[in-house]
Motif scaffolding. Structure first.
Motif, PDB file in Angstrom:
ATOM      1  N   ALA A  59      16.351 -34.858 -46.227  1.00 20.06           N
ATOM      2  CA  ALA A  59      16.910 -34.070 -45.124  1.00 20.06           C
ATOM      3  C   ALA A  59      17.572 -34.998 -44.112  1.00 20.06           C
ATOM      4  N   PRO A  60      18.693 -34.553 -43.513  1.00 25.02           N
ATOM      5  CA  PRO A  60      19.333 -35.379 -42.483  1.00 25.02           C
ATOM      6  C   PRO A  60      18.361 -35.585 -41.325  1.00 25.02           C
ATOM      7  N   SER A  61      18.426 -36.757 -40.713  1.00 20.78           N
ATOM      8  CA  SER A  61      17.435 -37.090 -39.694  1.00 20.78           C
ATOM      9  C   SER A  61      17.574 -36.210 -38.452  1.00 20.78           C
ATOM     10  N   THR A  62      18.697 -35.489 -38.365  1.00 19.99           N
ATOM     11  CA  THR A  62      18.874 -34.610 -37.208  1.00 19.99           C
ATOM     12  C   THR A  62      18.044 -33.338 -37.349  1.00 19.99           C
ATOM     13  N   GLU A  63      17.621 -33.040 -38.582  1.00 19.21           N
ATOM     14  CA  GLU A  63      16.878 -31.794 -38.799  1.00 19.21           C
ATOM     15  C   GLU A  63      15.488 -31.923 -38.209  1.00 19.21           C
ATOM     16  N   THR A  64      15.042 -30.905 -37.507  1.00 19.11           N
ATOM     17  CA  THR A  64      13.690 -30.936 -36.962  1.00 19.11           C
ATOM     18  C   THR A  64      12.860 -29.851 -37.643  1.00 19.11           C
ATOM     19  N   GLY A  65      11.582 -29.879 -37.419  1.00 18.35           N
ATOM     20  CA  GLY A  65      10.710 -28.875 -38.022  1.00 18.35           C
ATOM     21  C   GLY A  65      10.324 -29.270 -39.421  1.00 18.35           C
ATOM     22  N   GLU A  66       9.219 -28.753 -39.845  1.00 19.03           N
ATOM     23  CA  GLU A  66       8.704 -29.122 -41.161  1.00 19.03           C
ATOM     24  C   GLU A  66       9.140 -28.103 -42.201  1.00 19.03           C
ATOM     25  N   ASN A  67       9.032 -28.506 -43.451  1.00 21.03           N
ATOM     26  CA  ASN A  67       9.492 -27.719 -44.588  1.00 21.03           C
ATOM     27  C   ASN A  67       8.368 -26.807 -45.076  1.00 21.03           C
ATOM     28  N   GLN A  68       8.708 -25.582 -45.492  1.00 21.48           N
ATOM     29  CA  GLN A  68       7.691 -24.725 -46.115  1.00 21.48           C
ATOM     30  C   GLN A  68       7.190 -25.413 -47.383  1.00 21.48           C
ATOM     31  N   VAL A  69       5.906 -25.450 -47.532  1.00 21.32           N
ATOM     32  CA  VAL A  69       5.318 -26.149 -48.679  1.00 21.32           C
ATOM     33  C   VAL A  69       5.836 -25.591 -50.003  1.00 21.32           C
ATOM     34  N   LEU A  70       6.116 -24.279 -50.018  1.00 20.29           N
ATOM     35  CA  LEU A  70       6.592 -23.638 -51.248  1.00 20.29           C
ATOM     36  C   LEU A  70       7.968 -24.154 -51.678  1.00 20.29           C
ATOM     37  N   ASN A  71       8.640 -24.856 -50.792  1.00 18.72           N
ATOM     38  CA  ASN A  71       9.939 -25.424 -51.184  1.00 18.72           C
ATOM     39  C   ASN A  71       9.804 -26.708 -51.997  1.00 18.72           C
ATOM     40  N   TYR A  72       8.614 -27.304 -51.981  1.00 13.33           N
ATOM     41  CA  TYR A  72       8.440 -28.541 -52.743  1.00 13.33           C
ATOM     42  C   TYR A  72       8.280 -28.228 -54.231  1.00 13.33           C
ATOM     43  N   ARG A  74       3.644 -25.369 -43.410  1.00 12.34           N
ATOM     44  CA  ARG A  74       4.777 -26.284 -43.356  1.00 12.34           C
ATOM     45  C   ARG A  74       4.242 -27.695 -43.197  1.00 12.34           C
ATOM     46  N   GLN A  75       4.754 -28.605 -44.013  1.00 15.43           N
ATOM     47  CA  GLN A  75       4.290 -29.993 -43.981  1.00 15.43           C
ATOM     48  C   GLN A  75       5.470 -30.908 -44.264  1.00 15.43           C
ATOM     49  N   PHE A  76       5.682 -31.878 -43.438  1.00 17.06           N
ATOM     50  CA  PHE A  76       6.714 -32.910 -43.635  1.00 17.06           C
ATOM     51  C   PHE A  76       8.116 -32.296 -43.653  1.00 17.06           C
ATOM     52  N   GLN A  77       9.081 -33.200 -43.639  1.00 21.73           N
ATOM     53  CA  GLN A  77      10.453 -32.794 -43.871  1.00 21.73           C
ATOM     54  C   GLN A  77      10.829 -33.220 -45.270  1.00 21.73           C
ATOM     55  N   ASP A  78      11.834 -32.570 -45.818  1.00 18.44           N
ATOM     56  CA  ASP A  78      12.355 -32.995 -47.102  1.00 18.44           C
ATOM     57  C   ASP A  78      12.796 -34.452 -46.963  1.00 18.44           C
ATOM     58  N   ASN A  79      12.477 -35.259 -47.973  1.00 20.72           N
ATOM     59  CA  ASN A  79      12.771 -36.692 -47.934  1.00 20.72           C
ATOM     60  C   ASN A  79      14.271 -36.971 -47.770  1.00 20.72           C
ATOM     61  N   SER A 139      13.671 -32.781 -56.163  1.00 21.16           N
ATOM     62  CA  SER A 139      13.788 -32.355 -57.560  1.00 21.16           C
ATOM     63  C   SER A 139      13.040 -33.293 -58.498  1.00 21.16           C
ATOM     64  N   LEU A 140      12.641 -34.470 -58.001  1.00 21.04           N
ATOM     65  CA  LEU A 140      11.965 -35.450 -58.858  1.00 21.04           C
ATOM     66  C   LEU A 140      10.453 -35.504 -58.657  1.00 21.04           C
ATOM     67  N   LEU A 141       9.924 -34.614 -57.801  1.00 22.46           N
ATOM     68  CA  LEU A 141       8.494 -34.732 -57.468  1.00 22.46           C
ATOM     69  C   LEU A 141       7.581 -34.594 -58.685  1.00 22.46           C
ATOM     70  N   VAL A 142       7.970 -33.722 -59.616  1.00 21.06           N
ATOM     71  CA  VAL A 142       7.129 -33.552 -60.811  1.00 21.06           C
ATOM     72  C   VAL A 142       7.182 -34.817 -61.670  1.00 21.06           C
ATOM     73  N   ASP A 143       8.391 -35.396 -61.790  1.00 22.09           N
ATOM     74  CA  ASP A 143       8.517 -36.667 -62.515  1.00 22.09           C
ATOM     75  C   ASP A 143       7.679 -37.751 -61.846  1.00 22.09           C
ATOM     76  N   PHE A 144       7.697 -37.785 -60.536  1.00 15.18           N
ATOM     77  CA  PHE A 144       6.947 -38.812 -59.803  1.00 15.18           C
ATOM     78  C   PHE A 144       5.438 -38.667 -60.049  1.00 15.18           C
ATOM     79  N   TRP A 145       4.989 -37.427 -60.053  1.00 13.08           N
ATOM     80  CA  TRP A 145       3.572 -37.168 -60.318  1.00 13.08           C
ATOM     81  C   TRP A 145       3.206 -37.657 -61.727  1.00 13.08           C
ATOM     82  N   ARG A 146       4.060 -37.373 -62.700  1.00 20.93           N
ATOM     83  CA  ARG A 146       3.800 -37.837 -64.066  1.00 20.93           C
ATOM     84  C   ARG A 146       3.820 -39.361 -64.132  1.00 20.93           C
TER      85      ARG A 146
END
Lengths: 685, 685
Positions: free
Chosen positions: A329-342, A322-327, B531-538
């Protein structure tokens, strides 16, 4: 190092734990793992895997824990011990050949017996006369003769005709003299030769009465059967460390006028008549072609599971990491995002997951075609036989292209998987790096992947010329060329976004278009062969991609698949994998598709911006179950990151803390002192 | 193994010899090697290289011959000895920092002092107060304190804010307590930590009165200064074997409530007031940005020479290796063709040769901009200062993108070079494999190459929004966006085949087009960031490719280049390298170029079928002299294949025959016997 303090022993990873995360992943997908596994492997293979694994895993000799810290001498000595134990178990449990190959696959380490058990025995089986089988094959099968296959030389790789080693026939004493006329004539890279073999099959230029009859196989004893020292006038050794494959003794071999008897020329196909000194020509070379086709089809089949192994590790770890939060994501959300979700991670891994299925089904289909064809050629019926020969030419060429494409996709894909694991991917405990390094030779051997594409192009040019003269053969290659010619003027405009059959047709169209472009350049513009090599490579890639797409499509649409899965969700996810593989390939090769008019630029843009992202969304929830279906045992993966139970961090820490000889060293860190404060105990390795 | 027989000693490679072939290559090109070397490196650097090399090469401790056969404990112990000797030589010869870095570069092996000599000292220099400089920096510079930089944790890489280690302020005794609350809080991957360091700069969450002020640097003693044993409540060790970098002791580190005094928080920028327990905020963070920009610009600069090293080896070997005859050669011709004459080989290697120059000149330009900018920011003039800050934002973003692009091109390019060497590329003696494995971390550290592209995209989006509101800054990024908006409706139609300035403009156009596409998706279509991460990388890739093309163009067109070369043939060959790099990139990214309308599809097809092949023809005769101009000493390359004198086969044979501990083993090959017939003497390693 110091014992682990008690306060360390109580530490656990920060939550949520890997095990929980993988459980959640498994809970939210309805992929039928066991049924899909059966479709991939068959029940028989899965049963074999369990049976052989249960025998191997408890054996201490197969322990993998310290391999990556050892010196080459330690590693290769251990590896020979493993090979010996495998042979013993094989005898004890009366393993079939398939059982034995499974065992080697589970071990996942080339051993010094490797080339004896494969190329050496295969060559003897194929090329011995009945007399020679008694003399050599039987003793080789009982491991009295341990052999290797010595073809490549220090200065000569792909071009077999350029080999320097000579075998000169002496009619006076009915012997051949094997000789290395120069340093570059040294046999080189020969697996199992460096320290292990006592015999070698040596490919040498057959010289009779001053005339060169080309390379032929000779069996030559190289070491004493008791002392294992090299025989006089034989110089042999290991060639040294490599990027991978360091548990194998790839060797060199030089001969100084070594005499061998007439019977040592492997004579099933070609021979020298000892009475007349006449060369006896081979009746039929197609069997040799058949073997090469079989070997390359096997590389294609392996490529699928090789890639699946890396994808299994990367997918599981990216579901746990898990790394970072989704850009957004509401600021109230805590915890990091599963990398596979990116999306960026999905875009790197999931097309490879799809490719692993695509290559696997393609390899399976190639093997079936090979078997069907062998059957055809063995019938006495003449028309079946001719059909077989025609099919074999097609099979031979397509297997060249698929070997090149498949091993490149797998080899490069493993490195993509390794990088997708971030920093930990670089650890040997990721299980990807060492496996990748051992796999890489596949891109160079059995025909370098770039060299092979010339053979495909040559075959496609020949087929296209035949089709242009209405003399095309009744096979798939001529069919797609014919179709293209008929529709060329109307144009294509396939609907790759909504019609799966059109996807296959678009890949066929592009391959056919590039074939006729190549014909034009070579035959009309009279361009030199050399100037077209890059075009030929592109053409071969395009044709092989078409074959993979076609075979994948046929596999997911087949009645066998439907009856094995018998379950619509899994079948429809397989269809999505097909679409992802196809559209991902299409958008990455966009230039060819629009130049050939196979697809409109609008469709390509939509594939890139809409269809592929949507497929990633649809496949993402099933990714863990999809990799589970490949059924790699943890023992085989040997990966902290790819563990089935998700205990990634505990395992990484345990290995660093407990399985690391470097931690026995106490450095003196100051630049003016000696290096070590405490000398470690002699290594037990 | 048995001594080399006398008949082996008389053998030479089959002719023509490598030395002759390279001499022919050098004879037929008029590239001014020494002048070009001066342009690449400067006279000063070339002189430094010779001076330092002459000191190092005779020292036996730096001998590289057995490295790849050793165990990790042997390798790392030897490497510490090398590091110590380097330090001693550095003192003895009063080496400057540049001399010392040159020495490490020539050694080409990460050593256990590596992170002390770089990140640890740099951090102390930047972040110490005057009091702390006395206390820590001076002792570190004299190697009494040996340190490392402990940021990354087992469960936390890129996301520094996610670090778990805490530093809790205790106002009662004016101390910080450093603590690892879980297993994933363990520091991990920290270079020089595993066995070497006695101190660490630890990045930890600063906690004051229950509030988290984010990650800050603390200096913590971790081992006893005499016994070098870990202090109580510190658990530290090496993390184990890796894909490369095995001569470095990357380590782990756990703390159990370790107290450190107030002075151990590095306090030049941020601090805690011991009297009030108030947090004192940093005045200006731009200096920190500056350092990151400097580090990344250095990676870009290195990427050029890293790639040039692989290209040097592959080009020389491919000029010596001969395989097959040209397919169109008359049948009377004998002898095989140099591999470098094949178009497929040229197409793989020569664009990388061009890319090595492109990256090198780009890195150089980045460093100049950095220096100019630092000067601007240091002036008291307010408008210069503000200009500096604006430029810095641009520099920071572009260095992120260039780091990602440059290290990817170099890392993947090395593997292309390795494969282009065929089978021998796989030998450790190719000099590419081990170097590639040691280089790969560059793709992941200092910002993962995919992660970084988000920063570039964020900056480009921001710039585009400013331009759309007519609030663009006066920098190159805003300028190309502005130009695109003005000409957008007319269309582009650049003539990339005949006009070099148009090539640069086409790359700018494509980058600008993709930027506004991204703005539309994010701001108008309201697409999610994910949803735009791939576009950003390109997008980031496209923008960075533009920068490389632009910098390469400016370098080859500059008056400095003209005056250094003062010689038209070399200058015009450099121009060809620029064109090759640009057009090769363009045809490989064709989809973007036609979608954006930067270039017509006809120009892309012509670039692919005519311009690139012609450039390969033109550059081919100069390729050996072009790689010679990089001036890698043989000792640095440590490559049989890349030797300046071309004696490839003699050297490969010598290393296998004489420098290979595996050949000391005598196996017992039979499966029912023990593994070794003769136990080798204990290794002297």
């Amino acid at each position: 190092m110091a014992p682990t303090p008690s306060w360390v022993k109580t530490l656990t990873p920060q939550g949520p734990q890997g095990a929980e995360l993988l459980q959640q992943e498994r809970d939210r997908s309805d992929v039928a793992v066991d049924k899909l596994a059966e479709l991939i492997h068959t029940k028989e293979v899965l049963e074999r895997q369990q049976r052989v694994l249960a025998i191997m895993q408890p054996e201490k000799v197969f322990d993998k824990s310290l391999s990556h810290s050892m010196s080459r001498t330690e590693r290769i000595t251990k590896s020979l011990a493993k090979a010996k134990r495998l042979h013993q178990l094989s005898q004890q449990h009366k393993w079939s050949q398939d059982d034995f190959f499974m065992a080697n696959n589970l071990l996942s380490e080339p051993t010094p017996y490797g080339l004896h058990a494969s190329m050496f025995l295969v060559t003897l089986r194929e090329q011995c006369t009945p007399e020679q089988r008694k003399l050599f094959l039987e003793r080789a099968e009982s491991y009295e003769i341990i052999g290797c296959y010595a073809q490549t030389e220090l200065g000569h790789g792909s071009n077999v005709r350029g080999l320097e080693t000579t075998a000169t026939w002496d009619p006076t004493d009915k012997t051949f003299t094997i000789h290395s006329p120069s340093l570059t004539a040294s046999k080189w890279w020969i697996g199992s030769l460096g320290r292990t073999a006592n015999h070698a099959v040596v490919m040498a230029q057959l010289m009779i009465g001053g005339k060169n009859y080309g390379p032929h196989p000779f069996i030559v004893q190289i070491r004493d059967m008791k002392t294992h020292e090299p025989l006089e006038n034989v110089h042999v050794g290991d060639i040294g460390p490599k990027f991978g494959y360091n548990t194998m003794d790839n060797g060199f071999l030089l001969f100084n006028h070594i005499k061998i008897p007439h019977v040592n020329m492997l004579a099933r196909f070609c021979s020298v008549d000892p009475a007349t000194s006449k060369y006896v020509r081979p009746a039929n070379m197609s069997l040799v072609y058949g073997t090469m086709t079989w070997v390359r089809s096997n590389i294609v089949l392996d490529a699928g599971s090789v890639l699946a192994r890396g994808v299994t590790i990367a997918t599981r770890y990216c579901a746990i990491r898990r790394q970072f939060q989704d850009n957004d994501a509401p600021s109230t959300e805590t915890g990091e995002n599963q990398v596979l979700n990116y999306k960026m991670v999905q875009y790197r891994i999931l097309p490879l997951l799809a490719a692993s299925f695509a290559l696997h089904f393609t390899g399976r289909r190639m093997m079936e075609l090979y078997d069907e064809n062998q059957a055809l050629m063995k019938t006495k019926d003449k028309s079946s036989g001719m059909k077989g020969v025609a099919l074999l030419a097609d099979l031979h060429a397509t297997s060249c292209g698929l070997k090149a494409l498949g091993s490149t996709v797998a080899g490069e894909g493993l490195e993509v998987c390794r990088r997708a694991c971030g920093g930990h991917g670089y650890s040997s405990h990721s299980g990807i790096g060492p496996f990748y390094a051992d796999y890489l030779p596949n891109l160079t051997w059995e025909g370098d992947n770039y060299m092979l594409t010339q053979q495909v192009a040559r075959y496609l040019l020949k087929s296209a010329r035949a089709v242009l003269q209405n003399k095309g053969t009744d096979n798939d290659t001529c069919r797609i060329l014919q179709d293209f010619l008929q529709r060329q003027d109307m144009g294509a405009a396939f609907d790759v976004l909504d019609n799966d059959a059109d996807i296959v047709a678009a890949f066929a169209w592009r391959a056919a278009y590039l074939t006729f472009e190549a014909v034009k350049r070579r035959d009309v513009e009279k361009r030199s062969w050399n100037s077209l090599l890059v075009d030929f490579w592109r053409l071969s890639t395009a044709h092989s991609q078409y074959l993979v797409i076609k075979n994948f499509y046929e596999a997911v649409s087949s009645s066998a698949t439907a009856s094995t899965l018998n379950d619509s969700p899994t079948a429809s996810i397989l269809h999505n994998l097909f679409r992802l593989h196809a559209l991902y390939t299409l958008e990455n090769e966009a230039a060819d598709f629009f130049t050939s008019g196979a697809v409109t630029t609008r469709q390509i843009t939509l594939a890139r911006t809409k269809a592929v992202p949507r497929l990633l969304d649809e496949i993402r929830p099933h990714s863990i179950r999809l990799v589970d279906s490949w059924k790699f045992p943890d023992w085989q993966l040997d990966s902290s990151l790819g563990r089935y139970d998700g205990k990634v961090y505990v395992d990484l820490f345990r290995r660093a803390n407990e399985e690391n000889p470097v931690n026995a060293l106490t450095f003196d860190p100051y630049p003016w002192n000696n290096v070590l404060l405490k000398n470690p105990k002699p290594s037990k390795l």
